[in-house]
Design an enzyme around this catalytic site. Structure first.
Site, PDB file in Angstrom:
ATOM      1  N   HIS A   3      -8.187   8.088   3.280  1.00 19.97           N
ATOM      2  CA  HIS A   3      -7.558   9.415   3.410  1.00 19.97           C
ATOM      3  C   HIS A   3      -8.622  10.491   3.239  1.00 19.97           C
ATOM      4  O   HIS A   3      -9.607  10.307   2.520  1.00 19.97           O
ATOM      5  CB  HIS A   3      -6.434   9.600   2.392  1.00 19.97           C
ATOM      6  CG  HIS A   3      -6.832   9.321   0.973  1.00 19.97           C
ATOM      7  ND1 HIS A   3      -6.938   8.043   0.465  1.00 19.97           N
ATOM      8  CD2 HIS A   3      -7.164  10.154  -0.034  1.00 19.97           C
ATOM      9  CE1 HIS A   3      -7.313   8.108  -0.791  1.00 19.97           C
ATOM     10  NE2 HIS A   3      -7.475   9.381  -1.136  1.00 19.97           N
ATOM     11  N   ASP A  21      -0.304  16.718  -0.646  1.00 18.82           N
ATOM     12  CA  ASP A  21      -0.645  15.938  -1.839  1.00 18.82           C
ATOM     13  C   ASP A  21       0.404  16.205  -2.917  1.00 18.82           C
ATOM     14  O   ASP A  21       0.826  17.341  -3.128  1.00 18.82           O
ATOM     15  CB  ASP A  21      -2.048  16.317  -2.339  1.00 18.82           C
ATOM     16  CG  ASP A  21      -2.605  15.295  -3.306  1.00 18.82           C
ATOM     17  OD1 ASP A  21      -3.552  14.580  -2.941  1.00 18.82           O
ATOM     18  OD2 ASP A  21      -2.069  15.188  -4.440  1.00 18.82           O
ATOM     19  N   HIS A  75      -3.871   0.652   8.438  1.00 19.58           N
ATOM     20  CA  HIS A  75      -4.435   0.499   7.094  1.00 19.58           C
ATOM     21  C   HIS A  75      -5.929   0.215   7.156  1.00 19.58           C
ATOM     22  O   HIS A  75      -6.370  -0.747   7.786  1.00 19.58           O
ATOM     23  CB  HIS A  75      -3.745  -0.642   6.337  1.00 19.58           C
ATOM     24  CG  HIS A  75      -4.282  -0.817   4.952  1.00 19.58           C
ATOM     25  ND1 HIS A  75      -3.830  -0.079   3.877  1.00 19.58           N
ATOM     26  CD2 HIS A  75      -5.280  -1.604   4.479  1.00 19.58           C
ATOM     27  CE1 HIS A  75      -4.510  -0.422   2.800  1.00 19.58           C
ATOM     28  NE2 HIS A  75      -5.399  -1.343   3.131  1.00 19.58           N
ATOM     29  N   HIS A 122      -6.125   3.398   0.560  1.00 21.52           N
ATOM     30  CA  HIS A 122      -5.849   3.556   2.003  1.00 21.52           C
ATOM     31  C   HIS A 122      -6.637   4.791   2.393  1.00 21.52           C
ATOM     32  O   HIS A 122      -6.430   5.868   1.809  1.00 21.52           O
ATOM     33  CB  HIS A 122      -4.341   3.728   2.239  1.00 21.52           C
ATOM     34  CG  HIS A 122      -3.942   3.913   3.681  1.00 21.52           C
ATOM     35  ND1 HIS A 122      -2.970   3.129   4.297  1.00 21.52           N
ATOM     36  CD2 HIS A 122      -4.350   4.807   4.618  1.00 21.52           C
ATOM     37  CE1 HIS A 122      -2.825   3.532   5.559  1.00 21.52           C
ATOM     38  NE2 HIS A 122      -3.640   4.563   5.771  1.00 21.52           N
ATOM     39  N   CYS A 132       0.835  -1.213   0.000  1.00 21.21           N
ATOM     40  CA  CYS A 132       0.000   0.000   0.000  1.00 21.21           C
ATOM     41  C   CYS A 132       0.869   1.262   0.000  1.00 21.21           C
ATOM     42  O   CYS A 132       1.767   1.427   0.835  1.00 21.21           O
ATOM     43  CB  CYS A 132      -0.921  -0.015   1.221  1.00 21.21           C
ATOM     44  SG  CYS A 132      -1.764   1.547   1.494  1.00 21.21           S
TER      45      CYS A 132
HETATM   46  P1  5GP Z   1      -8.091   9.837  -4.119  1.00 24.81           P
HETATM   47  O1  5GP Z   1      -8.401  10.077  -5.555  1.00 24.81           O
HETATM   48  O2  5GP Z   1      -7.750   8.388  -3.844  1.00 24.81           O
HETATM   49  O3  5GP Z   1      -9.115  10.375  -3.178  1.00 24.81           O
HETATM   50  O4  5GP Z   1      -6.800  10.695  -3.803  1.00 24.81           O
HETATM   51  C1  5GP Z   1      -5.495  10.197  -3.862  1.00 24.81           C
HETATM   52  C2  5GP Z   1      -4.570  11.372  -3.760  1.00 24.81           C
HETATM   53  O5  5GP Z   1      -3.273  10.889  -3.498  1.00 24.81           O
HETATM   54  C3  5GP Z   1      -4.496  12.208  -5.042  1.00 24.81           C
HETATM   55  O6  5GP Z   1      -4.896  13.552  -4.769  1.00 24.81           O
HETATM   56  C4  5GP Z   1      -3.029  12.096  -5.457  1.00 24.81           C
HETATM   57  O7  5GP Z   1      -2.527  13.297  -5.998  1.00 24.81           O
HETATM   58  C5  5GP Z   1      -2.340  11.710  -4.161  1.00 24.81           C
HETATM   59  N1  5GP Z   1      -1.137  10.923  -4.325  1.00 24.81           N
HETATM   60  C6  5GP Z   1      -0.969   9.847  -5.154  1.00 24.81           C
HETATM   61  N2  5GP Z   1       0.264   9.347  -5.007  1.00 24.81           N
HETATM   62  C7  5GP Z   1       0.902  10.107  -4.073  1.00 24.81           C
HETATM   63  C8  5GP Z   1       2.214  10.064  -3.500  1.00 24.81           C
HETATM   64  O8  5GP Z   1       3.055   9.211  -3.807  1.00 24.81           O
HETATM   65  N3  5GP Z   1       2.503  11.017  -2.579  1.00 24.81           N
HETATM   66  C9  5GP Z   1       1.596  11.974  -2.188  1.00 24.81           C
HETATM   67  N4  5GP Z   1       2.006  12.863  -1.275  1.00 24.81           N
HETATM   68  N5  5GP Z   1       0.349  12.032  -2.712  1.00 24.81           N
HETATM   69  C10 5GP Z   1       0.009  11.104  -3.634  1.00 24.81           C
HETATM   70 ZN    ZN Z   2      -2.303   1.284   3.669  1.00 27.18          ZN
END
Ligand code: 5GP
Ligand code: ZN
Length: 114
Positions: A100, A30, A46, A98, A4
């Site tokens: 968030h 982000d 997790h 995961h 993850c």
């Molecule tokens: P979701 O679409 O799952 O709600 O949001 C996932 C978020 O994780 C996205 O806004 C994306 O930019 C962010 N993200 C993806 N990979 C990484 C990473 O490796 N590091 C960080 N800091 N953010 C990430």
């Molecule tokens: Zn996780």
């Protein structure tokens, strides 16, 4: 969870710009910000999504929202406002499995979201 992405950030195996860290919760910037301030606040334990939360996770979820409000306050957005978002599963737009919460601030948000 070994594979993850956010568990790897919790373990320090992938770098992140961490802005908050305690025994239960971590917040970091982000990587692809959608607002001038875009933080991700996660439980260290997790949980794949909001749909996977159980009653015993309630205190941790409450703590996450309290941390969101604290970070927004510290960064000066309490009065002007901000948005806290959770995307759950496919239709919710979840890309990382995961749990968030997005904390978005620094611009006026649209409603309804896309
Ligand atoms: P979701 O679409 O799952 O709600 O949001 C996932 C978020 O994780 C996205 O806004 C994306 O930019 C962010 N993200 C993806 N990979 C990484 C990473 O490796 N590091 C960080 N800091 N953010 C990430
Ligand atoms: Zn996780």
């Amino acid at each position: 969870m070994n594979s993850c992405l956010f568990c790897k950030i919790v373990r320090g195996e992938i770098p992140a710009q961490v802005v908050y860290d305690d025994d239960r919760v971590m917040a970091f910037k982000d990587i692809d910000p959608k607002a001038p301030v875009h933080l991700l606040i996660i439980p260290k334990k997790h949980m794949a999504s909001l749909a996977d939360v159980t009653a015993e996770d309630g205190a941790c979820l409450g703590h996450i929202l309290q941390v969101a409000a604290q970070l927004a306050h510290e960064q000066g957005f309490s009065d002007r406002g901000y948005r806290v978002v959770n995307n759950c599963h496919q239709d919710g737009g979840q890309a990382v499995d995961h749990l968030h919460f997005h904390l978005l601030a620094g611009r006026a948000m649209q409603w309804p979201p896309g």
